[in-house]
Each structure stands twice: as C-alpha cells, then as structure tokens.
Write an enzyme that holds these catalytic residues in place. Structure first.
Site, PDB file in Angstrom:
ATOM      1  N   GLU A  84       0.838  -1.198   0.000  1.00  0.00           N
ATOM      2  CA  GLU A  84       0.000   0.000   0.000  1.00  0.00           C
ATOM      3  C   GLU A  84       0.875   1.252   0.000  1.00  0.00           C
ATOM      4  OE1 GLU A  84      -3.090  -0.152  -0.442  1.00  0.00           O
ATOM      5  OE2 GLU A  84      -3.704  -2.160   0.205  1.00  0.00           O
ATOM      6  N   CYS A 146      -6.858  -0.661   8.960  1.00  0.00           N
ATOM      7  CA  CYS A 146      -5.528  -0.692   8.330  1.00  0.00           C
ATOM      8  C   CYS A 146      -5.180   0.681   7.750  1.00  0.00           C
ATOM      9  CB  CYS A 146      -5.477  -1.735   7.217  1.00  0.00           C
ATOM     10  SG  CYS A 146      -5.507  -3.421   7.790  1.00  0.00           S
ATOM     11  N   HIS A 165      -0.635  -5.672   3.050  1.00  0.00           N
ATOM     12  CA  HIS A 165      -1.824  -6.492   3.212  1.00  0.00           C
ATOM     13  C   HIS A 165      -1.511  -7.925   2.795  1.00  0.00           C
ATOM     14  CE1 HIS A 165      -4.956  -3.083   3.380  1.00  0.00           C
ATOM     15  NE2 HIS A 165      -5.093  -3.820   4.462  1.00  0.00           N
TER      16      HIS A 165
END
Length: 215
Positions: A84, A146, A165
């Site tokens: 991410e 998250c 993730h």
C-alpha cells in the site's frame, strides 16, 4: 568484501487483533512468525498487536517513535501480498469492534487528505515480481483500521512507514508460505529505506564540507 553500515537497525511490526469472523487474525499470526524467523540483516524486530479499535489503535504509537513501522493487515479475497502506497484521512464510516467510528470519520483533524509512504511501493512491487513473488501495488488501503492506522503512522513518522496487506485465506496465507515471502518483501523495504538514509546522510556531509570550504 566491503562492510555496509546499516543506518536502520530496528523495526516494529504491527499486526491486528481479532475482528468479525477472524477470531485469529492472520496478520498477527504473520507478525509472530516473522518475529520467530527474524529478518536477518542485523535488524532487531519488535511486534505489537493492534486492537481493531479506532480509539485504542492510536495509543500503540507511543512505543514506535523514531522506529521503522511496518503494518501487516489482511485483505479478504486477495490472492497475493499487497503493498500500500497511500493512507487516507477521511471517510472512516465502518464501525470497529466496539461499534464505534472515529470523530467526524477522520483520523487527523486538519491533516492532509492523503499521505504517501516515502517508500516507492510501485518500483518495489516490480522488483519483487521479477523475483517471482505474487505482489500487488495499491493506492487504496480500504478505509478501515488498516488505512486509519497507516495514515496515522505516516503522519507521525513523516512518511517512514509501510502497510502490507496479506491474504486472509488460501494457500499463500499459510505461515509456511507467507512468512518467507514477507521476509523477502520487508527486507526489500528496509533496503530501500537504508539507501535513502545513506543518501540523505551523504548529502548532509557534503553540505557541511561546502560550508566549511566557504568559511
């Protein structure tokens, strides 16, 4: 063989606690597996479980100041590891395990809408794919815990954080397969940060030398 001095020598891995149907959260199991396996490179590893609570999650960060923080979360339905790039500040409308949302559905009131990690996740994902790993690049961390804690970590750490993730189920989610792949991914993250730190350190030294020459 030349000796490399690591500027980064400590990292914190943060996995999440139970929520919804995940009585045992695979991200926390991955963090524990990485703690046992280690990262090599002389890197000291600390792990911390984050409750799936907007209010309680922010209390964790008093332990992380000045350290490289790597978040591990789960992505239901994903078949590979997702890197991410971005954390978002607003629109946190999904309730946590306490049935609550953050005030004004916001992480940091007055903060930027988005914050990016200083780690170039796009180039990192390309590099890891060339090594045969099933890695996905993403700029949407999902606007749940998250994403929320990632933004908070990026805000506090001036971009020096990562969110990875992992699959919630499937063959890649097993510790036997997941932990070795995460070792490779996190080592690549830390190498990129270390190169950046060495470059910055070298620039500072050059600036000092230039000032001395001018005076």
């Amino acid at each position: 063989m030349s000796h490399h001095t690591w500027i980064i020598n400590l990292s914190v891995l943060l996995g999440f606690g139970p929520f919804r149907q995940y009585v045992v959260n695979p991200s926390w199991e991955a963090a524990k597996g990485l703690k046992m396996a280690g990262l090599g490179l002389g890197i000291e590893v600390h792990i911390k479980e984050i409750p799936v609570s907007y209010a309680k999650s922010q209390q964790t960060f008093s332990l992380c100041d000045g350290q490289v923080v790597i978040h591990l979360g789960i992505a239901p339905g994903a078949k590979g590891i997702t890197l991410e790039q971005t954390g978002k500040n607003h629109c946190y409308k999904d309730r946590d395990v306490s049935g609550l949302c953050p005030d004004r559905h916001c992480c940091i009131e007055g903060g930027p809408e988005r914050l990016d990690s200083i780690i170039d996740m796009r180039s990192l994902s390309k590099h890891l794919k060339s090594m045969g790993l099933d890695v996905i690049y993403s700029r949407d961390a999902g606007r749940y815990l998250c994403d929320f804690v990632y933004y908070y970590s990026l805000y506090r750490g001036q971009g020096k954080a990562a969110l990875i993730h992992v699959p919630a189920s499937g063959s890649v989610a097993s510790s036997e397969r997941l932990v070795p792949q995460l070792q490779t991914v996190i080592q690549a993250v830390l190498r990129q940060l270390d190169r950046r730190a060495h470059t910055t350190s070298g620039q500072v030294e050059n600036n000092k030398e230039n000032i001395l020459h001018k005076t």
